[in-house]
Design a protein around this motif. Structure first.
Motif, short mmCIF file in Angstrom:
data_model
loop_
_atom_site.label_atom_id
_atom_site.label_comp_id
_atom_site.label_asym_id
_atom_site.label_seq_id
_atom_site.Cartn_x
_atom_site.Cartn_y
_atom_site.Cartn_z
N ASP A 1 -3.61 -7.72 -4.48
CA ASP A 1 -2.86 -8.12 -5.66
C ASP A 1 -3.72 -8.19 -6.92
O ASP A 1 -3.19 -8.14 -8.03
CB ASP A 1 -2.16 -9.47 -5.44
N GLU B 1 3.08 -5.66 -7.44
CA GLU B 1 3.87 -5.95 -6.23
C GLU B 1 4.73 -4.76 -5.82
O GLU B 1 4.98 -4.54 -4.63
CB GLU B 1 4.76 -7.17 -6.49
N MET C 1 3.96 -3.74 -2.11
CA MET C 1 2.65 -4.18 -1.64
C MET C 1 2.57 -4.20 -0.11
O MET C 1 1.58 -3.72 0.47
CB MET C 1 2.35 -5.58 -2.19
N ASP C 2 3.61 -4.73 0.56
CA ASP C 2 3.56 -4.81 2.03
C ASP C 2 3.51 -3.42 2.65
O ASP C 2 2.78 -3.19 3.63
CB ASP C 2 4.78 -5.57 2.55
N GLN C 3 4.27 -2.49 2.09
CA GLN C 3 4.29 -1.13 2.64
C GLN C 3 2.95 -0.44 2.47
O GLN C 3 2.46 0.24 3.38
CB GLN C 3 5.39 -0.31 1.95
N ARG D 1 0.03 -1.84 2.22
CA ARG D 1 -0.94 -2.46 3.11
C ARG D 1 -0.80 -1.90 4.53
O ARG D 1 -1.80 -1.68 5.21
CB ARG D 1 -0.78 -3.98 3.11
N ARG D 2 0.44 -1.66 4.97
CA ARG D 2 0.63 -1.04 6.29
C ARG D 2 0.06 0.37 6.32
O ARG D 2 -0.54 0.79 7.31
CB ARG D 2 2.12 -1.03 6.64
#
Length: 235
Positions: free
Chosen positions: A120, A125, A141-143, A145-146
């Motif tokens: 971040d 985001e 952001m979550d995608q 990181r995966r």
């Protein structure tokens, strides 16, 4: 948002003023919130000086101004000036050098050993990730990181940024990637092979200096060849 304060003053006692600022830096060590400071002298007026002080945000600048050391230094500064200094408060709306620094920091974070650090500080985001190897773009952001974990679980790797070119809100990075295949990657079991790739990424940055979008181009086919995928197909 990054905040900048411009201090405009005239003094015939700059050497004393310079020592005063050194004293302020020493006395506020560990407490001051300023991240960068530049002092310039007017080429046409040797008594005219401008200091530009950068802070992470306006709020941090205000916290800095409430330090008791800052108030004392200001009074001493006024006494050394030929006239009352002026202060101009600016919100930074674009900083190309900051954009380039963010891109360098991004590459440092994604290759850091251990658990993937938070992104971040360098990425928005809703970051939009364009990769020709993916059927659909990766957004969020979550995608992302995966996506990064997929590479980090498959390889121990490092990036070398060869070139950075900034233009407006875009930064183009030409990079070299070298890794060791230590885990499953897209169905290919660990081979222990040393592999490498070259590539280019164009990033779009937002006004706060974070990454909002990225377009990646790299030799995925060459990587799979190094992993021996085509050797298996030829058998």
């Amino acid at each position: 948002m990054t905040f900048v304060q411009v201090i405009d003053c005239k003094t015939s006692r700059f050497e004393e003023l310079d020592r005063l600022m050194d004293a302020w830096v020493e006395k506020t060590k560990g407490k001051r919130t300023a991240t960068h400071s530049v002092i310039g002298k007017d080429r046409l007026d040797a008594s005219h000086f401008i200091e530009i002080v950068e802070f992470p945000s306006y709020e941090e600048a205000m916290r800095n101004s409430t330090l008791p050391e800052t108030d004392r230094i200001f009074q001493d500064m006024v006494a050394l000036c030929d006239e009352m200094p002026t202060f101009t408060d600016l919100d930074v709306v674009r900083d190309q050098q900051m954009f380039s620094a963010t891109v360098r920091r991004f590459f440092e974070l994604v290759q850091a050993p251990g658990e993937l650090p938070p992104l971040d500080e360098v990425m928005g985001e809703h970051y939009h990730h364009h990769d020709p190897a993916n059927v659909d773009d990766v957004v969020g952001m979550d995608q992302i990181r995966r996506e990064m974990r997929l590479w980090r679980e498959g390889f121990t790797f490092a990036f070398t940024v060869e070139d950075l070119i900034a233009d407006g809100d875009r930064v183009c990075a030409r990079w070299f990637w070298k890794g060791t295949h230590r885990g499953d990657f897209l169905g290919v079991p660990a081979t222990g092979r040393e592999v490498f790739m070259t590539g280019t990424t164009v990033f779009r940055c937002t006004g706060d200096g974070r990454l909002a979008e990225g377009w990646w181009e790299y030799d995925r086919l060459g990587l799979m060849e190094q992993l021996g995928v085509f050797e298996e197909l030829e058998r």
